[in-house]
Write a protein that holds these residues in place. Structure first.
Motif, PDB file in Angstrom:
ATOM      1  N   VAL A 243      88.462  77.699  18.463  1.00 48.93           N
ATOM      2  CA  VAL A 243      87.381  76.735  18.624  1.00 48.93           C
ATOM      3  C   VAL A 243      86.524  76.774  17.370  1.00 48.93           C
ATOM      4  N   ARG A 244      86.042  75.600  16.976  1.00 52.50           N
ATOM      5  CA  ARG A 244      85.198  75.494  15.790  1.00 52.50           C
ATOM      6  C   ARG A 244      83.744  75.503  16.250  1.00 52.50           C
ATOM      7  N   LEU A 245      82.955  76.438  15.739  1.00 48.00           N
ATOM      8  CA  LEU A 245      81.597  76.612  16.258  1.00 48.00           C
ATOM      9  C   LEU A 245      80.524  76.521  15.183  1.00 48.00           C
ATOM     10  N   SER A 246      79.454  75.843  15.519  1.00 45.64           N
ATOM     11  CA  SER A 246      78.261  75.812  14.675  1.00 45.64           C
ATOM     12  C   SER A 246      77.351  76.942  15.134  1.00 45.64           C
ATOM     13  N   PRO A 247      76.403  77.339  14.286  1.00 46.43           N
ATOM     14  CA  PRO A 247      75.489  78.397  14.711  1.00 46.43           C
ATOM     15  C   PRO A 247      74.770  78.005  16.002  1.00 46.43           C
ATOM     16  N   GLY A 248      74.573  78.964  16.865  1.00 45.50           N
ATOM     17  CA  GLY A 248      73.890  78.695  18.119  1.00 45.50           C
ATOM     18  C   GLY A 248      74.254  79.719  19.171  1.00 45.50           C
ATOM     19  N   THR A 249      73.757  79.479  20.361  1.00 46.66           N
ATOM     20  CA  THR A 249      74.030  80.382  21.474  1.00 46.66           C
ATOM     21  C   THR A 249      74.924  79.670  22.465  1.00 46.66           C
ATOM     22  N   TYR A 250      76.007  80.323  22.816  1.00 41.08           N
ATOM     23  CA  TYR A 250      76.996  79.754  23.734  1.00 41.08           C
ATOM     24  C   TYR A 250      77.196  80.688  24.908  1.00 41.08           C
ATOM     25  N   ARG A 251      77.807  80.150  25.953  1.00 40.95           N
ATOM     26  CA  ARG A 251      78.220  80.977  27.084  1.00 40.95           C
ATOM     27  C   ARG A 251      79.720  81.181  26.983  1.00 40.95           C
ATOM     28  N   LEU A 252      80.163  82.328  27.460  1.00 41.91           N
ATOM     29  CA  LEU A 252      81.580  82.552  27.679  1.00 41.91           C
ATOM     30  C   LEU A 252      81.749  82.501  29.187  1.00 41.91           C
ATOM     31  N   ALA A 253      82.858  81.953  29.653  1.00 41.11           N
ATOM     32  CA  ALA A 253      83.052  81.910  31.101  1.00 41.11           C
ATOM     33  C   ALA A 253      84.516  81.715  31.445  1.00 41.11           C
ATOM     34  N   CYS A 254      84.891  82.238  32.602  1.00 38.82           N
ATOM     35  CA  CYS A 254      86.165  81.890  33.206  1.00 38.82           C
ATOM     36  C   CYS A 254      85.847  80.693  34.094  1.00 38.82           C
ATOM     37  N   THR A 255      86.566  79.585  33.872  1.00 39.68           N
ATOM     38  CA  THR A 255      86.237  78.361  34.610  1.00 39.68           C
ATOM     39  C   THR A 255      87.114  78.172  35.850  1.00 39.68           C
ATOM     40  N   ILE A 256      87.890  79.195  36.202  1.00 41.55           N
ATOM     41  CA  ILE A 256      88.735  79.095  37.382  1.00 41.55           C
ATOM     42  C   ILE A 256      87.914  79.403  38.641  1.00 41.55           C
ATOM     43  N   ALA A 257      88.093  78.537  39.650  1.00 38.26           N
ATOM     44  CA  ALA A 257      87.391  78.688  40.939  1.00 38.26           C
ATOM     45  C   ALA A 257      85.917  79.034  40.697  1.00 38.26           C
ATOM     46  N   ASN A 258      85.401  80.019  41.432  1.00 43.29           N
ATOM     47  CA  ASN A 258      83.989  80.381  41.270  1.00 43.29           C
ATOM     48  C   ASN A 258      83.845  81.695  40.512  1.00 43.29           C
ATOM     49  N   HIS A 259      84.802  81.984  39.629  1.00 43.17           N
ATOM     50  CA  HIS A 259      84.774  83.262  38.915  1.00 43.17           C
ATOM     51  C   HIS A 259      83.507  83.440  38.081  1.00 43.17           C
ATOM     52  N   ASP A 260      83.016  82.344  37.501  1.00 46.93           N
ATOM     53  CA  ASP A 260      81.776  82.389  36.720  1.00 46.93           C
ATOM     54  C   ASP A 260      80.641  82.941  37.599  1.00 46.93           C
ATOM     55  N   ASP A 261      80.505  82.382  38.803  1.00 48.44           N
ATOM     56  CA  ASP A 261      79.454  82.832  39.721  1.00 48.44           C
ATOM     57  C   ASP A 261      79.640  84.290  40.131  1.00 48.44           C
ATOM     58  N   LEU A 262      80.885  84.747  40.125  1.00 46.46           N
ATOM     59  CA  LEU A 262      81.166  86.121  40.563  1.00 46.46           C
ATOM     60  C   LEU A 262      80.970  87.136  39.439  1.00 46.46           C
ATOM     61  N   GLY A 263      80.636  86.638  38.246  1.00 44.98           N
ATOM     62  CA  GLY A 263      80.330  87.570  37.157  1.00 44.98           C
ATOM     63  C   GLY A 263      81.177  87.404  35.910  1.00 44.98           C
ATOM     64  N   MET A 264      82.118  86.438  35.946  1.00 52.66           N
ATOM     65  CA  MET A 264      82.980  86.252  34.764  1.00 52.66           C
ATOM     66  C   MET A 264      82.323  85.345  33.744  1.00 52.66           C
ATOM     67  N   TRP A 265      81.307  85.892  33.079  1.00 47.39           N
ATOM     68  CA  TRP A 265      80.617  85.128  32.044  1.00 47.39           C
ATOM     69  C   TRP A 265      80.120  86.099  30.990  1.00 47.39           C
ATOM     70  N   GLY A 266      79.756  85.541  29.858  1.00 45.80           N
ATOM     71  CA  GLY A 266      79.215  86.364  28.785  1.00 45.80           C
ATOM     72  C   GLY A 266      78.395  85.507  27.845  1.00 45.80           C
ATOM     73  N   GLU A 267      77.965  86.122  26.753  1.00 46.10           N
ATOM     74  CA  GLU A 267      77.144  85.416  25.767  1.00 46.10           C
ATOM     75  C   GLU A 267      77.789  85.531  24.402  1.00 46.10           C
ATOM     76  N   LEU A 268      77.805  84.409  23.703  1.00 48.45           N
ATOM     77  CA  LEU A 268      78.340  84.380  22.345  1.00 48.45           C
ATOM     78  C   LEU A 268      77.263  83.828  21.420  1.00 48.45           C
ATOM     79  N   THR A 269      76.870  84.627  20.455  1.00 47.10           N
ATOM     80  CA  THR A 269      75.876  84.179  19.483  1.00 47.10           C
ATOM     81  C   THR A 269      76.590  83.922  18.167  1.00 47.10           C
ATOM     82  N   VAL A 270      76.476  82.702  17.676  1.00 47.40           N
ATOM     83  CA  VAL A 270      77.140  82.324  16.424  1.00 47.40           C
ATOM     84  C   VAL A 270      76.093  82.194  15.329  1.00 47.40           C
ATOM     85  N   THR A 271      76.314  82.929  14.241  1.00 44.91           N
ATOM     86  CA  THR A 271      75.360  82.921  13.133  1.00 44.91           C
ATOM     87  C   THR A 271      75.956  82.179  11.935  1.00 44.91           C
ATOM     88  N   GLU A 272      75.106  81.844  10.969  1.00 44.58           N
ATOM     89  CA  GLU A 272      75.556  81.189   9.734  1.00 44.58           C
ATOM     90  C   GLU A 272      76.606  82.057   9.054  1.00 44.58           C
TER      91      GLU A 272
END
Ligand SMILES: [Cu+2]
Length: 130
Positions: A100-129
């Motif tokens: 994936v091509r990313l610009s600087p910023g704050t993104y979420r990481l997540a599993c998008t299957i079923a309700n896995h995100d709600d169950l804890g399958m998420w994270g944080e991705l910080t993209v810097t210059e």
């Protein structure tokens, strides 16, 4: 010990034991984010990367299918998260990749299957210059 203090001690102990809390972000090296997927967590949960092309390699150590997507956080309550890239679905005991091509910023990481995100399958991705 007074009761109030006892509660405080218990809360501090719980905070220290809680996984993922206060963890230092892990930098993606060589433009590659390597992660492990499991029920229901993405490890590492906090990641940093440089702007540009990011390769994502995700290993599924769980017993269910999972994926690893990069999302822009929702702008307001009415707007859903927007997936900007990530991996296809990984079967158990398999490794998938995507980029994936990313610009600087704050993104979420997540599993998008079923309700896995709600169950804890998420994270944080910080993209810097770069
Ligand atoms: Cu999942």
């Amino acid at each position: 010990m007074p009761r109030r203090h006892a509660h405080f001690v218990v809360l501090v102990a719980l905070a220290l034991l809680a996984p993922g809390c206060g963890e230092d972000p892990v930098p993606a090296s060589d433009g590659t984010l390597r992660a492990t997927l499991d029920e229901y967590a993405i490890t590492p949960q906090k990641v940093t990367a440089r702007a540009g092309e990011l390769r994502i390699v995700a290993r599924n150590d769980g017993r269910l299918n999972h994926n690893l997507r990069v999302e822009l956080p929702r702008q307001d309550a009415a707007t859903p998260e927007r997936v900007v890239g990530g991996t296809p679905t990984a079967q158990p005991n398999s490794t998938v990749s995507g980029s994936v091509r990313l610009s600087p910023g704050t993104y979420r990481l997540a599993c998008t299957i079923a309700n896995h995100d709600d169950l804890g399958m998420w994270g944080e991705l910080t993209v810097t210059e770069r």
